[in-house]
Design an enzyme around this catalytic site. Structure first.
Site, PDB file in Angstrom:
ATOM      1  N   CYS A  57      -9.877  15.935  44.671  1.00 23.92           N
ATOM      2  CA  CYS A  57      -9.722  14.926  43.866  1.00 23.92           C
ATOM      3  C   CYS A  57     -10.602  14.462  42.485  1.00 23.92           C
ATOM      4  O   CYS A  57     -11.883  14.924  42.798  1.00 23.92           O
ATOM      5  CB  CYS A  57      -9.873  13.129  44.623  1.00 23.92           C
ATOM      6  SG  CYS A  57     -11.022  12.576  44.161  1.00 23.92           S
ATOM      7  N   CYS A  60     -13.111  12.556  41.677  1.00 27.25           N
ATOM      8  CA  CYS A  60     -14.449  12.934  42.650  1.00 27.25           C
ATOM      9  C   CYS A  60     -15.261  13.611  42.517  1.00 27.25           C
ATOM     10  O   CYS A  60     -16.602  13.491  41.958  1.00 27.25           O
ATOM     11  CB  CYS A  60     -14.621  13.249  44.023  1.00 27.25           C
ATOM     12  SG  CYS A  60     -13.312  11.745  45.209  1.00 27.25           S
ATOM     13  N   CYS A 406       8.612  15.618  32.587  1.00 26.54           N
ATOM     14  CA  CYS A 406       8.941  15.494  34.071  1.00 26.54           C
ATOM     15  C   CYS A 406       8.645  16.987  34.184  1.00 26.54           C
ATOM     16  O   CYS A 406      10.068  17.378  33.953  1.00 26.54           O
ATOM     17  CB  CYS A 406       9.122  14.583  34.705  1.00 26.54           C
ATOM     18  SG  CYS A 406       9.485  15.313  35.708  1.00 26.54           S
ATOM     19  N   CYS A 409      11.832  17.534  36.721  1.00 23.83           N
ATOM     20  CA  CYS A 409      12.848  17.157  36.099  1.00 23.83           C
ATOM     21  C   CYS A 409      12.882  18.744  35.035  1.00 23.83           C
ATOM     22  O   CYS A 409      15.159  19.309  35.608  1.00 23.83           O
ATOM     23  CB  CYS A 409      12.940  15.868  34.984  1.00 23.83           C
ATOM     24  SG  CYS A 409      12.178  14.651  35.972  1.00 23.83           S
TER      25      CYS A 409
END
Ligand SMILES: *[C@@H]1O[C@H](CO)[C@@H](O)[C@H](O)[C@H]1NC(C)=O
Ligand SMILES: *[C@@H]1O[C@H](CO)[C@@H](O)[C@H](O)[C@H]1NC(C)=O
Length: 501
Positions: A57, A60, A406, A409
């Site tokens: 993460c 984190c 994106c 996409c």
């Protein structure tokens, strides 16, 4: 000879390793816990701050050095305070993570009394100083006594809201109620109490009390209250700690007023003004905005003001608006409708707002213009022609919601082109794309489109199916053939497919 050199190389490696190891091995202040020792370790501590993290993460990773720094400071606290971390992503550790209701990463919680009391998750800023302050505050009393002007200056941070109870003596029901409330709200607000109102900032109050004063960094700068019923006090605090206008700032992620604006607890109408603070008419625009906010304060309407600066661009993106529309007023009504006044001028702010309150402003619908040419294999659908091209066309439609940025996409685009080409001789099938960043997606039909690309198949009898199959040409064509409602269903593969063979 060669052997000696080898030996030397090995030696060097060893030396380097030990230097490196020396740096690495500097003792960590954060204690690592896992399923084998978490419960035992926690049960031996009356107060422990735990980070539940996941190794992958990003937040984190950003937190790690700050957390370590906070741990190194807090272990020298008197008494020492332990900061621990727990990999809540590791399969064997997950049962413990569930026990502590960890649902996101990182989750920071104080566990008291050997882990029997679990405090609410810490949601404030994640710099070492903030973490240290937070933890130290949890250890101390919920309300601190203010004995002198110096105390007042060091305890009361005038950039935030602060609540002071003024009492003739520290006893009696009023004082007890105040203390109970401070304990209850200690994570959300800062509290103090004093016998001498004269030492408080902003005004020479000669009151003896009992009285509650709320200092705030906005609007009237303070408010006072005399009812010591616990519920009444809490209501007073929530009501007063509510700026008429919240200033948006991307660099201040822990700002409680900003998260309150967006969290929509009261289903308020939300009004945002975005302008360039450096522009000539900024001061006038702002003051008109504040005027409106002051008049409507207390109603179910909240106000947000934002400077048009690079860091805040996410706000525009979030509203799907373009910088060229600034200065602007954007309203999110509580029924989901939106209203926009773009390129607003000084003398338009108040009249436009009056019209809005009278229900005379037309809903703002975000749509690109209907393209004049639409000759590519994959047709362009915008909100303005969605109904005509998709729902009323009587066609079998595969509709892709995409975002220009994106990556998935972009990968899908040539495949959709091929699919569309396969159907170019079939007037009943339409392959279409919809730029969901430039057009509102009607949520009554498609729900919340949360990721891109999202594809829907809408058959000629208006049945809608979300496409969740694979993204190859064959899989998409198979799907269309399977679900199309017209007579072609029974026919063979489309012509161009067989042409290819
Ligand atoms: C808990 O166990 C892990 C894995 O064995 C170890 O790395 C860690 O140091 C232990 N923590 C404590 C406080 O004993
Ligand atoms: C203290 O709080 C309780 C519960 O809210 C309330 O019933 C009581 O009247 C309060 N006391 C005073 C002096 O306001």
């Amino acid at each position: 000879m060669a052997l000696t050199l080898r030996g030397l190389e090995v030696c060097l490696v060893v030396v380097l390793l030990s230097i490196f190891g020396g740096i690495q091995g500097e003792e960590e202040s954060v204690i690592t816990l896992d399923h084998s020792n978490f419960t035992d370790f926690v049960s031996k501590h009356d107060f422990i701050f735990v980070e539940f993290y996941a190794p992958g993460c990003g937040f984190c990773k950003t937190l790690a050095p700050e957390y370590e720094k906070a741990a190194s400071i807090l272990k020298k606290n008197d008494p020492p305070i332990t900061l621990a971390k727990f990999d809540a992503f590791e399969a064997v550790n997950k049962p413990i993570a569930r026990l502590y209701k960890v649902s996101g990463f990182p989750t920071l919680k104080i566990l008291n009394n050997g882990g029997k009391n679990v405090q609410d998750e810490y949601n404030g800023p994640r710099k070492a100083d903030d973490l240290v302050k937070y933890v130290q505050k949890q250890l101390g009393p919920a309300s601190v006594e203010i004995k002198s002007t110096n105390d007042a200056a060091s305890v009361i941070d005038l950039a935030k809201s602060f609540i002071v109870g003024v009492f003739p003596e520290f006893s009696g029901e009023e004082y007890e109620n105040f203390t109970k409330l401070a304990e209850k709200l200690r994570n959300a607000y800062d509290f103090g109490h004093t016998l001498d109102a004269k030492i408080l900032p902003r005004g020479d109050l000669s009151v003896k009390g009992p009285l509650i004063i709320l200092f705030k960094p906005f609007d009237d700068l303070f408010a006072d209250f005399k009812d010591f019923d616990i519920t009444a006090m809490e209501k007073f605090i929530v009501k007063e700690d509510d700026p008429s206008v919240t200033v948006f700032n991307m660099d201040d992620p822990g700002n409680p007023y900003i998260s309150r604006f967006f969290s929509d607890r009261n289903l308020n109408t939300k009004v945002t003004m975005i302008l360039n603070f450096a522009s000539d008419n900024a001061a006038t625009l702002k003051s008109k905005f504040y005027d409106i906010a002051h008049i409507l304060k207390g109603g179910k309407i909240s106000f947000l003001l934002s400077d048009l600066e690079p860091n805040n661009e996410r706000l525009l993106k979030f509203f799907k608006l373009d910088g060229s529309l600034v200065p602007l007023i954007y309203i999110q009504g509580n029924g989901g409708k939106k209203y926009l006044k773009a390129n607003v001028e000084d003398d338009q702010v108040v009249p436009w707002f009056k019209k809005f309150m009278d229900g005379k402003i037309e809903e703002f619908i975000k749509s690109e213009h209907i393209p004049q040419e639409n000759n590519e294999p994959v047709k362009v659908v915008v909100l303005k022609n969605l109904q005509d091209m998709v729902f009323n066309s009587g066609k079998e439609v595969l509709l892709e919601f995409y975002a220009p940025w994106c990556g998935h996409c972009k990968k899908l685009a040539p495949i959709l082109d091929e699919v569309a080409l396969s159907y170019q001789n079939d007037p009943n099938v339409l392959i279409a794309k919809f730029d969901a960043t430039a057009n509102d997606v009607p949520s009554d039909k498609f729900g919340k489109v949360a990721s891109y690309p999202t594809m829907y198949f809408i058959s000629s009898n208006k049945e809608m199916i979300k496409y969740t199959e694979g993204r190859t040409k064959e899989e998409i064509i198979n799907f269309i053939q399977k679900h199309r409602h017209d007579d072609e269903k029974e026919m063979d593969e489309p012509v161009s497919l067989t042409d290819e063979l």
